[in-house]
Design a protein around this motif. Sequence first.
Motif, short mmCIF file in Angstrom:
data_model
loop_
_atom_site.label_atom_id
_atom_site.label_comp_id
_atom_site.label_asym_id
_atom_site.label_seq_id
_atom_site.Cartn_x
_atom_site.Cartn_y
_atom_site.Cartn_z
N ALA A 28 0.82 -1.22 0.00
CA ALA A 28 0.00 0.00 0.00
C ALA A 28 0.85 1.26 0.00
N ILE A 29 2.15 1.12 0.24
CA ILE A 29 3.05 2.29 0.28
C ILE A 29 3.44 2.65 -1.14
N ARG A 30 3.13 3.86 -1.54
CA ARG A 30 3.28 4.29 -2.94
C ARG A 30 4.72 4.22 -3.44
N GLU A 31 5.64 4.73 -2.63
CA GLU A 31 7.04 4.73 -3.09
C GLU A 31 7.59 3.32 -3.23
N PHE A 32 7.20 2.43 -2.33
CA PHE A 32 7.67 1.05 -2.46
C PHE A 32 7.13 0.42 -3.73
N ARG A 33 5.85 0.66 -4.03
CA ARG A 33 5.27 0.11 -5.25
C ARG A 33 6.03 0.59 -6.47
N ALA A 34 6.46 1.85 -6.44
CA ALA A 34 7.20 2.41 -7.58
C ALA A 34 8.53 1.69 -7.76
N LEU A 35 9.28 1.52 -6.66
CA LEU A 35 10.57 0.83 -6.76
C LEU A 35 10.38 -0.63 -7.17
N TRP A 36 9.35 -1.24 -6.64
CA TRP A 36 9.07 -2.66 -6.94
C TRP A 36 8.73 -2.84 -8.42
N LEU A 37 7.85 -1.98 -8.93
CA LEU A 37 7.44 -2.09 -10.33
C LEU A 37 8.61 -1.80 -11.27
N GLY A 38 9.36 -0.74 -10.97
CA GLY A 38 10.51 -0.41 -11.81
C GLY A 38 11.54 -1.52 -11.82
N GLN A 39 11.78 -2.12 -10.65
CA GLN A 39 12.74 -3.22 -10.57
C GLN A 39 12.28 -4.41 -11.40
N MET A 41 10.27 -4.45 -13.99
CA MET A 41 10.35 -4.15 -15.42
C MET A 41 11.78 -4.29 -15.95
N SER A 42 12.73 -3.63 -15.27
CA SER A 42 14.10 -3.65 -15.76
C SER A 42 14.72 -5.04 -15.64
N LEU A 43 14.34 -5.79 -14.61
CA LEU A 43 14.90 -7.14 -14.45
C LEU A 43 14.41 -8.07 -15.55
N LEU A 44 13.13 -7.96 -15.90
CA LEU A 44 12.61 -8.78 -16.99
C LEU A 44 13.29 -8.42 -18.31
N GLY A 45 13.49 -7.12 -18.53
CA GLY A 45 14.20 -6.71 -19.72
C GLY A 45 15.63 -7.22 -19.75
N VAL A 162 10.98 -12.52 -3.81
CA VAL A 162 10.05 -13.38 -4.55
C VAL A 162 9.92 -12.89 -6.00
N THR A 163 9.79 -11.57 -6.16
CA THR A 163 9.66 -11.01 -7.50
C THR A 163 10.90 -11.28 -8.34
N ASN A 164 12.08 -11.08 -7.75
CA ASN A 164 13.33 -11.32 -8.48
C ASN A 164 13.41 -12.76 -8.98
N GLN A 165 13.14 -13.69 -8.09
CA GLN A 165 13.23 -15.11 -8.46
C GLN A 165 12.19 -15.46 -9.53
N ALA A 166 10.97 -14.95 -9.35
CA ALA A 166 9.90 -15.26 -10.31
C ALA A 166 10.20 -14.66 -11.68
N VAL A 167 10.69 -13.41 -11.70
CA VAL A 167 11.01 -12.76 -12.98
C VAL A 167 12.17 -13.47 -13.67
N GLN A 168 13.16 -13.91 -12.89
CA GLN A 168 14.27 -14.63 -13.49
C GLN A 168 13.80 -15.93 -14.13
N MET A 169 12.96 -16.67 -13.41
CA MET A 169 12.45 -17.93 -13.98
C MET A 169 11.62 -17.65 -15.23
N LEU A 170 10.77 -16.62 -15.17
CA LEU A 170 9.93 -16.28 -16.31
C LEU A 170 10.78 -15.81 -17.48
N GLY A 171 11.78 -14.96 -17.19
CA GLY A 171 12.62 -14.43 -18.26
C GLY A 171 13.38 -15.51 -18.99
#
Length: 430
Positions: A28-39, A41-45, A162-171
């Motif tokens: 629910a914290i706006r700034e954290f969501r921003a860092l999380w989403l940006g991370q 995106m760039s990790l998948l790329g 969790v996001t890092n590991q999931a994005v790596q597996m997906l990528g």
Amino acid sequence: MAATKPGRLAGRHRRPPEARATYREVLAIREFRALWLGQGMSLLGDQLAQVALAVLVYDRTRSPLATAAVYALTYLPPIIGGPLLAGLADRYPRRRVMLSCDVLRALLLAVMAVPGMPFAALCCLVFCVVLLSAPFSAARAALLPEILDGDRYVVGSAVQNVTNQAVQMLGFAVGGAAIATLGPYRALALDCATFLGSALIIVARVRRRPAPLRSAQGKPSMWRMTLAGSRLVFGDRRLRTLVMFAWLCGFYVLPEGIAVPYAERLFDGTLSVPVITGLLMAAMPSGTVVGAFLFGRFVSPSGRLRAMGWLSMLTCAPLVACVVRPPLEGVLALWVLSGIGGAYQLAANAAFVQCVPAEGRGQAFGLVQSGLLAAQGIAILIGGAAAQQLGPEPVAALAGAAGLSAAAVLAALWTDSRTEIIATARATVT
């Protein structure tokens, strides 16, 4: 001490010392969501770009050595640049450092996406792109504790893990198909777009903060900051132990580096070697996803610190059983269990943040990250050479045994430090 009513405590302080934050509360914290989403995106790329570079270099050179050399470039720059460039996150506003790195990396990738780029120039550009990840990661890691206080930081770290590991597996899973459809140059252009998207999210959602280091005598030199960061990290008994906990990953990551020869040993005609390799490489990240979720959601803050030593041993102990040459199902179970134990890194990270002063976090995180990459790279290099002589199963078992011994020593050293850190955290809140 007399019991304090929850209502009165909440009125005076932000949260009780043993209160566990929830994933919903953190997201629910706006700034954290921003860092999380940006991370994300760039990790998948980056995952797509990694596959694209491998395809592009091999198509150009038809050389496995050249392909491996370009891959090795992703390890070298952070090892070199981490200690020297991470201090930028303390000299200048961290938001500005992140924005500058994102924009520069996008420009470099745009150049890489030009068809016909010479191989030597491509290598230089790869080096520079990865080099810029050192100050960006240091700034981001140092900024996160300012956005998430207390247990929110641990839960936020679990979300990112969790996001890092999931994005790596997906990528890696969809990377080959995406490259076949888009082509390697368009994939590099897509990675460029992810960095621009990350920069736009930071501009829109992360607020400005002043530089941590502000002195009437001006900012210290990068060399002085590097020395000061080294003294800070390695001159404190608690921080030294926590750094060793982080670098322990070299032992339990080693088996992933020999996944291909391991898969060849497990090949029985049912599944192909590439499929077995993919399953092996996905096993530990899958366990880490499960461990991070359970550890962040159901274990109290002090309980995490107390469990660190045991979980660090759990990361290495299952690998010892590889010496009996279990079948594929057994190896996958052992490696998933090892990944679950890796959740101890969340507690180690939170304790490290608590012990490092805010104005030195960027440099400290940069030093730790450099050592982390060096530990993984050196371990994989040694493991590959040893597997060529001994075979993959004994090497995985030896890595587990060595790591288990090191983890046991660290667990013993950690006993006194954890008591001090828990007491400090409670005193800070109460």
